[in-house]
Design a protein around this motif. Structure first.
Motif, PDB file in Angstrom:
ATOM      1  N   PHE A   1       0.962  -1.290   0.104  1.00  0.00           N
ATOM      2  CA  PHE A   1       0.105   0.059   0.152  1.00  0.00           C
ATOM      3  C   PHE A   1       0.787   1.315   0.046  1.00  0.00           C
ATOM      4  N   HIS A   2       1.996   1.282   0.670  1.00  0.00           N
ATOM      5  CA  HIS A   2       2.802   2.348   0.795  1.00  0.00           C
ATOM      6  C   HIS A   2       4.352   1.949   0.481  1.00  0.00           C
ATOM      7  N   PRO A   3       4.695   1.557  -0.418  1.00  0.00           N
ATOM      8  CA  PRO A   3       6.286   1.065  -0.652  1.00  0.00           C
ATOM      9  C   PRO A   3       7.020   1.974  -0.429  1.00  0.00           C
ATOM     10  N   ILE A   4       6.734   3.455  -0.643  1.00  0.00           N
ATOM     11  CA  ILE A   4       7.622   4.525  -0.363  1.00  0.00           C
ATOM     12  C   ILE A   4       8.314   4.642   0.971  1.00  0.00           C
ATOM     13  N   ASP A   5       6.933   4.363   2.050  1.00  0.00           N
ATOM     14  CA  ASP A   5       7.735   4.612   3.616  1.00  0.00           C
ATOM     15  C   ASP A   5       8.543   3.597   3.702  1.00  0.00           C
ATOM     16  N   LEU A   6       8.965   2.471   2.958  1.00  0.00           N
ATOM     17  CA  LEU A   6       9.792   1.624   3.112  1.00  0.00           C
ATOM     18  C   LEU A   6      11.265   1.769   2.141  1.00  0.00           C
ATOM     19  N   GLY A   7      11.182   3.099   1.621  1.00  0.00           N
ATOM     20  CA  GLY A   7      12.510   3.223   0.897  1.00  0.00           C
ATOM     21  C   GLY A   7      12.242   2.802  -0.484  1.00  0.00           C
ATOM     22  N   ILE A   8      11.031   2.163  -1.059  1.00  0.00           N
ATOM     23  CA  ILE A   8      10.955   1.458  -2.169  1.00  0.00           C
ATOM     24  C   ILE A   8      10.254   2.661  -3.140  1.00  0.00           C
ATOM     25  N   ASN A   9      10.973   3.166  -4.202  1.00  0.00           N
ATOM     26  CA  ASN A   9      10.274   4.113  -4.914  1.00  0.00           C
ATOM     27  C   ASN A   9       9.470   3.864  -6.068  1.00  0.00           C
ATOM     28  N   GLN A  10       8.096   3.242  -5.452  1.00  0.00           N
ATOM     29  CA  GLN A  10       7.166   3.066  -6.377  1.00  0.00           C
ATOM     30  C   GLN A  10       5.851   3.579  -5.859  1.00  0.00           C
ATOM     31  N   ALA A  11       4.649   3.603  -6.971  1.00  0.00           N
ATOM     32  CA  ALA A  11       3.497   3.859  -6.256  1.00  0.00           C
ATOM     33  C   ALA A  11       2.995   2.958  -5.670  1.00  0.00           C
ATOM     34  N   GLY A  12       1.954   3.017  -4.624  1.00  0.00           N
ATOM     35  CA  GLY A  12       1.274   2.095  -4.062  1.00  0.00           C
ATOM     36  C   GLY A  12       0.110   1.404  -4.908  1.00  0.00           C
ATOM     37  N   LEU A  13      -0.372   0.344  -4.323  1.00  0.00           N
ATOM     38  CA  LEU A  13      -1.536  -0.483  -5.008  1.00  0.00           C
ATOM     39  C   LEU A  13      -2.680   0.401  -5.489  1.00  0.00           C
ATOM     40  N   ALA A  14      -3.265   1.426  -4.597  1.00  0.00           N
ATOM     41  CA  ALA A  14      -4.425   2.208  -5.004  1.00  0.00           C
ATOM     42  C   ALA A  14      -4.108   3.206  -6.299  1.00  0.00           C
ATOM     43  N   GLU A  15      -2.801   3.767  -6.196  1.00  0.00           N
ATOM     44  CA  GLU A  15      -2.391   4.717  -7.508  1.00  0.00           C
ATOM     45  C   GLU A  15      -2.111   3.702  -8.580  1.00  0.00           C
ATOM     46  N   CYS A  16      -1.504   2.600  -8.393  1.00  0.00           N
ATOM     47  CA  CYS A  16      -1.513   1.796  -9.724  1.00  0.00           C
ATOM     48  C   CYS A  16      -2.694   1.422 -10.267  1.00  0.00           C
ATOM     49  N   ILE A  17      -3.724   1.150  -9.396  1.00  0.00           N
ATOM     50  CA  ILE A  17      -5.215   0.902  -9.987  1.00  0.00           C
ATOM     51  C   ILE A  17      -5.526   2.019 -10.787  1.00  0.00           C
ATOM     52  N   VAL A  18      -5.429   3.080 -10.278  1.00  0.00           N
ATOM     53  CA  VAL A  18      -6.028   4.574 -10.879  1.00  0.00           C
ATOM     54  C   VAL A  18      -5.412   4.577 -12.201  1.00  0.00           C
ATOM     55  N   ARG A  19      -4.096   4.529 -12.253  1.00  0.00           N
ATOM     56  CA  ARG A  19      -3.326   4.660 -13.412  1.00  0.00           C
ATOM     57  C   ARG A  19      -3.730   3.925 -14.578  1.00  0.00           C
ATOM     58  N   ALA A  20      -4.041   2.477 -14.201  1.00  0.00           N
ATOM     59  CA  ALA A  20      -4.635   1.532 -15.019  1.00  0.00           C
ATOM     60  C   ALA A  20      -6.007   1.790 -15.738  1.00  0.00           C
ATOM     61  N   VAL A  21      -6.931   2.317 -14.951  1.00  0.00           N
ATOM     62  CA  VAL A  21      -8.159   2.773 -15.210  1.00  0.00           C
ATOM     63  C   VAL A  21      -7.841   3.876 -15.976  1.00  0.00           C
ATOM     64  N   GLN A  22      -7.257   4.876 -15.824  1.00  0.00           N
ATOM     65  CA  GLN A  22      -7.168   6.322 -16.521  1.00  0.00           C
ATOM     66  C   GLN A  22      -6.500   6.097 -18.052  1.00  0.00           C
ATOM     67  N   ALA A  23      -5.793   4.891 -18.088  1.00  0.00           N
ATOM     68  CA  ALA A  23      -5.219   4.465 -19.402  1.00  0.00           C
ATOM     69  C   ALA A  23      -6.281   4.021 -20.484  1.00  0.00           C
ATOM     70  N   CYS A  24      -7.359   3.960 -19.829  1.00  0.00           N
ATOM     71  CA  CYS A  24      -8.669   3.251 -20.660  1.00  0.00           C
ATOM     72  C   CYS A  24      -9.371   4.367 -20.999  1.00  0.00           C
ATOM     73  N   HIS A  25     -10.298   4.000 -22.132  1.00  0.00           N
ATOM     74  CA  HIS A  25     -11.319   5.028 -22.576  1.00  0.00           C
ATOM     75  C   HIS A  25     -12.089   5.434 -21.490  1.00  0.00           C
ATOM     76  N   PRO A  26     -12.413   6.892 -21.552  1.00  0.00           N
ATOM     77  CA  PRO A  26     -13.332   7.364 -20.378  1.00  0.00           C
ATOM     78  C   PRO A  26     -14.727   6.731 -20.094  1.00  0.00           C
ATOM     79  N   TYR A  27     -15.173   6.254 -21.157  1.00  0.00           N
ATOM     80  CA  TYR A  27     -16.491   5.439 -21.023  1.00  0.00           C
ATOM     81  C   TYR A  27     -16.207   4.293 -20.041  1.00  0.00           C
ATOM     82  N   LEU A  28     -14.933   3.514 -20.269  1.00  0.00           N
ATOM     83  CA  LEU A  28     -14.999   2.340 -19.499  1.00  0.00           C
ATOM     84  C   LEU A  28     -14.462   2.730 -18.004  1.00  0.00           C
TER      85      LEU A  28
END
Length: 430
Positions: free
Chosen positions: A316-343
């Motif tokens: 959920f918060h890899p950055i808190d442990l020094g891992i420079n990545q987005a957490g799971l929620a942000e990963c999901i939002v990015r996947a959805v935003q890559a799709c057509h607005p209707y979807l």
């Protein structure tokens, strides 16, 4: 003997391999996808797959060889040994008379696809092969169970696997590759983190992958209030509500590791959430800090306290442990935003969780809390965890393998011999 369809279905995971027959509800084999050798002289033989699960096998200090590294098949020698054991000993099939449905990682490089095809057709001699990816099979299985849930035949499959975590949009049983987003964190990274924490605080368990895996699965949970739980974890050693002991095998009395007191392990998870008065009723006052002497631990046990929720927190918060990545929620939002607005609104209300790490208690609730502020107010967020997140992909494969048009989706051995791997593979593209 083969299953009704004569199609072998293998979900070739980095941690567990699931294998069985198309048309069946459950796989016949769910086994570690690795080989392991006990410590000691060279005379000790390697144990493969289900042999590691035998009651009389002590996995302490074993050397592991895995065919899959960072999600990809990089050691076909080890994979051949594991498949040999599973296909011939557990499934008892002759590959020459069987088709194979193989679940392969997404974005598998051509060189690894070629190596896989060689293993399937040249080493084992399967008569035909169909390759599928995990998200489309998860969607297929869930849509077959509850078709009304997925309007527009559309879902977002979140797979927290052994090597990676993927958020994958699926439309009409096809994974939209351009929308897939990946976190380079999975069950293996969580186990390694727990090994480091335990080794730093008590016993050196850096070589005890299989035992720490077991402790993680039995004792870790997702926190809904990390600062509050960290305050609770600072209570005296005796009063700490998270405190649990894990007993390592001694090789004589018991060959398997186990939780000392499972009731203690479940005690905190049954407490009401965010109810200060209720916590005081349970003797968990958040302002009581005492410096009592820690009880002595025996040489074959270790204690977990806040590690139990700090380990899943990585997702959920890899950055808190020094891992420079987005957490799971942000990963999901990015996947959805890559799709057509209707979807997009449909995807947010059709999230399916699969993979072993989604079994941590409170995983779905925490994910919903993290997602809600990131999603437009007029969109619903609906998260469904698979009934069995470990078998979900395989069950989708079983449905596909028993469908009427399965044969037309396969590449036959003769086509492979005539055209070669690269041209045959075009059939699996979409």
């Amino acid at each position: 003997m083969t299953g009704g369809s004569g199609v072998v279905v293998i979900d070739n995971g980095g941690g567990l391999l699931k294998a069985g027959f198309g048309g069946d509800q459950d796989p016949i084999a769910v086994v570690p996808n690795c080989m392991a050798k006990p410590p000691g002289g060279n005379t000790k033989k390697w144990l493969v797959a289900d042999q590691l699960q035998a009651d009389d096998v002590d996995v302490t200090g074993m050397t592991l060889k895995r065919p899959i590294d960072r999600g990809y098949l990089i050691n076909t020698e080890v994979q051949r040994e594991v498949w040999e054991r599973v296909v011939r000993n557990l499934l008892k099939v002759d590959p020459n008379n069987s088709s194979l449905l193989l679940v392969e990682p997404m974005f598998n490089p051509p060189a690894l696809q070629h190596a896989t095809d060689e293993l399937v057709f040249e080493e084992f001699g399967f008569k035909s092969l169909c390759v599928a990816d995990a998200p489309s099979l998860v969607h297929l299985y869930e849509a077959s169970r509850q078709p009304t849930l997925f309007r527009a035949q559309c879902s977002l499959v979140v797979d927290c696997g052994f090597s990676f975590t993927h958020a994958s949009p699926v439309l009409q049983n096809f994974t939209l590759n351009y929308g897939v987003r990946r976190m380079d964190l999975g069950g293996k990274a969580l186990t390694n983190y727990l090994k480091e924490l335990v080794s730093y605080r008590s016993l050196n368990v850096m070589d005890e992958t299989l035992l720490i895996d077991d402790a993680k699965e039995k004792l870790c949970f997702v926190s809904l209030d990390v600062p509050g739980d960290l305050r609770l974890a600072r209570l005296s050693f005796k009063d700490n509500p998270f405190r649990c002991s894990y007993i390592l095998p001694d090789g004589i009395t018991y060959k398997k590791g186990f939780v000392k007191d499972m009731d203690d392990a479940l005690r905190y998870c049954s407490l009401p959430l965010n109810e200060e008065s209720d916590r005081k009723d349970h003797g968990l006052e958040t302002n009581k800090f005492e410096d009592r002497k820690k009880p002595e631990l025996s040489q074959n046990e270790f204690v977990l306290t806040n590690e139990r929720f700090l380990v899943p927190e990585m997702l959920f918060h890899p950055i808190d442990l020094g891992i420079n990545q987005a957490g799971l929620a942000e990963c999901i939002v990015r996947a959805v935003q890559a799709c057509h607005p209707y979807l997009q609104p449909v995807l947010f209300e059709s999230i399916i969780l699969t993979g072993g790490s989604t079994l941590f208690p409170r995983f779905a609730e925490r994910l919903e809390r993290e997602l809600r502020p990131l999603v437009p107010d007029d969109y619903q967020v609906k998260i469904t965890r698979q009934e069995n997140p470990i078998l979900g992909v395989w069950r989708g494969g079983s449905i596909l393998a028993s469908s009427p048009d399965f044969e037309s989706m396969c590449v036959t051995k003769s086509e492979y011999e005539e055209m070669g791997s690269a041209r045959c593979r075009r059939r699996f593209f979409h």
